[in-house]
Design an enzyme around this catalytic site. Structure first.
Site, PDB file in Angstrom:
ATOM      1  N   ASP A  85       0.857  -1.185   0.000  1.00 50.57           N
ATOM      2  CA  ASP A  85       0.000   0.000   0.000  1.00 50.57           C
ATOM      3  C   ASP A  85       0.892   1.234   0.000  1.00 50.57           C
ATOM      4  O   ASP A  85       2.054   1.171   0.394  1.00 50.57           O
ATOM      5  CB  ASP A  85      -0.928   0.018   1.219  1.00 50.57           C
ATOM      6  CG  ASP A  85      -2.142   0.929   1.024  1.00 50.57           C
ATOM      7  OD1 ASP A  85      -2.341   1.445  -0.106  1.00 50.57           O
ATOM      8  OD2 ASP A  85      -2.889   1.145   1.990  1.00 50.57           O
ATOM      9  N   GLY A  86       0.336   2.313  -0.455  1.00 46.39           N
ATOM     10  CA  GLY A  86       1.033   3.579  -0.454  1.00 46.39           C
ATOM     11  C   GLY A  86       0.035   4.709  -0.570  1.00 46.39           C
ATOM     12  O   GLY A  86      -1.096   4.501  -0.999  1.00 46.39           O
ATOM     13  N   GLU A 105       2.347   3.826  -4.219  1.00 51.17           N
ATOM     14  CA  GLU A 105       1.844   2.465  -4.469  1.00 51.17           C
ATOM     15  C   GLU A 105       2.891   1.668  -5.248  1.00 51.17           C
ATOM     16  O   GLU A 105       3.177   0.509  -4.932  1.00 51.17           O
ATOM     17  CB  GLU A 105       0.534   2.513  -5.266  1.00 51.17           C
ATOM     18  CG  GLU A 105      -0.640   3.142  -4.549  1.00 51.17           C
ATOM     19  CD  GLU A 105      -1.355   2.237  -3.572  1.00 51.17           C
ATOM     20  OE1 GLU A 105      -0.916   1.095  -3.342  1.00 51.17           O
ATOM     21  OE2 GLU A 105      -2.388   2.680  -3.028  1.00 51.17           O
ATOM     22  N   ASP A 144      -4.456  -2.508  -3.084  1.00 56.65           N
ATOM     23  CA  ASP A 144      -5.763  -1.853  -3.219  1.00 56.65           C
ATOM     24  C   ASP A 144      -5.730  -0.785  -4.313  1.00 56.65           C
ATOM     25  O   ASP A 144      -6.641   0.019  -4.427  1.00 56.65           O
ATOM     26  CB  ASP A 144      -6.242  -1.277  -1.886  1.00 56.65           C
ATOM     27  CG  ASP A 144      -5.315  -0.225  -1.308  1.00 56.65           C
ATOM     28  OD1 ASP A 144      -4.389   0.238  -2.007  1.00 56.65           O
ATOM     29  OD2 ASP A 144      -5.522   0.144  -0.136  1.00 56.65           O
ATOM     30  N   HIS A 175      -9.454  -0.594   3.017  1.00 61.24           N
ATOM     31  CA  HIS A 175     -10.243  -0.255   4.211  1.00 61.24           C
ATOM     32  C   HIS A 175     -11.461  -1.170   4.341  1.00 61.24           C
ATOM     33  O   HIS A 175     -12.544  -0.739   4.696  1.00 61.24           O
ATOM     34  CB  HIS A 175     -10.670   1.217   4.192  1.00 61.24           C
ATOM     35  CG  HIS A 175      -9.540   2.135   3.886  1.00 61.24           C
ATOM     36  ND1 HIS A 175      -8.525   2.388   4.785  1.00 61.24           N
ATOM     37  CD2 HIS A 175      -9.224   2.825   2.766  1.00 61.24           C
ATOM     38  CE1 HIS A 175      -7.655   3.210   4.226  1.00 61.24           C
ATOM     39  NE2 HIS A 175      -8.047   3.480   3.006  1.00 61.24           N
ATOM     40  N   ASP A 199      -1.453  -0.146   5.192  1.00 55.55           N
ATOM     41  CA  ASP A 199      -2.020   1.196   5.268  1.00 55.55           C
ATOM     42  C   ASP A 199      -1.520   1.917   6.512  1.00 55.55           C
ATOM     43  O   ASP A 199      -1.106   3.079   6.456  1.00 55.55           O
ATOM     44  CB  ASP A 199      -3.549   1.114   5.257  1.00 55.55           C
ATOM     45  CG  ASP A 199      -4.203   2.472   5.212  1.00 55.55           C
ATOM     46  OD1 ASP A 199      -4.182   3.105   4.137  1.00 55.55           O
ATOM     47  OD2 ASP A 199      -4.728   2.910   6.251  1.00 55.55           O
TER      48      ASP A 199
END
Length: 159
Positions: free
Chosen positions: A9-10, A47, A69, A121, A131
């Site tokens: 994630d980023g 990301e 994501d 999320h 995250d």
């Protein structure tokens, strides 16, 4: 070929702005967490950096299940990158973030990578961990500048 599961994630706050990236790498029962940040970047670059750093952490070829994501990242890796290469677009610089796409392409040539999109999320444990780690990197940047970081995105979505 050894199999590894990677979640990445980023993000940044604001976009563009201070950013963080993170990855959770699972091999058998071993778990490695890596993260970092940049003072001025974009969500997409963070990301992509997460994937680059995770693949760089693998010291020999692996079969990689990559979970992100970011639809941009997953579609880019699995669909757009082969097309861009075939048309020579990466070398022409007509693709945004071409420098990072080129590095991802180099790393993917060492591994057998399959990318899977997961909803952010939404309770995926490793995605949520990434995250949190990425947000911690963003907070570090704000604190180094003597500023108060914004709340994490899930807090802004609730309020």
């Amino acid at each position: 070929m050894k199999k590894v599961i990677i979640h990445t994630d980023g993000g940044c706050e604001p976009n563009p702005g201070p950013g963080g990236w993170a990855a959770v790498i699972r091999y058998n029962s071993e778990v490695q967490e890596i993260s970092g940040g940049e003072e001025n970047t974009t969500n997409n670059r963070m990301e992509m950096t997460a994937v680059i750093k995770a693949l760089e952490a693998l010291h020999e070829p692996h079969e990689v299940e990559l979970y992100t994501d970011s639809e941009y990242l997953c579609k880019g890796m699995m669909e757009w990158l082969p097309m861009w290469k075939a048309k020579g677009r990466l070398q022409k610089g007509s693709v945004k973030n071409a420098d990072l796409w080129q590095r991802i392409d180099e790393l993917m040539s060492r591994h057998l990578v399959k990318c899977y999109w997961v909803k952010g999320h939404a309770g995926n444990t490793d995605n949520e961990r990434c995250d949190k780690l990425a947000y911690e990197e963003i907070k570090k940047i704000y604190k180094q500048k003597g500023q108060t970081p914004p709340p994490p995105i899930q807090m802004r979505l609730i309020s």
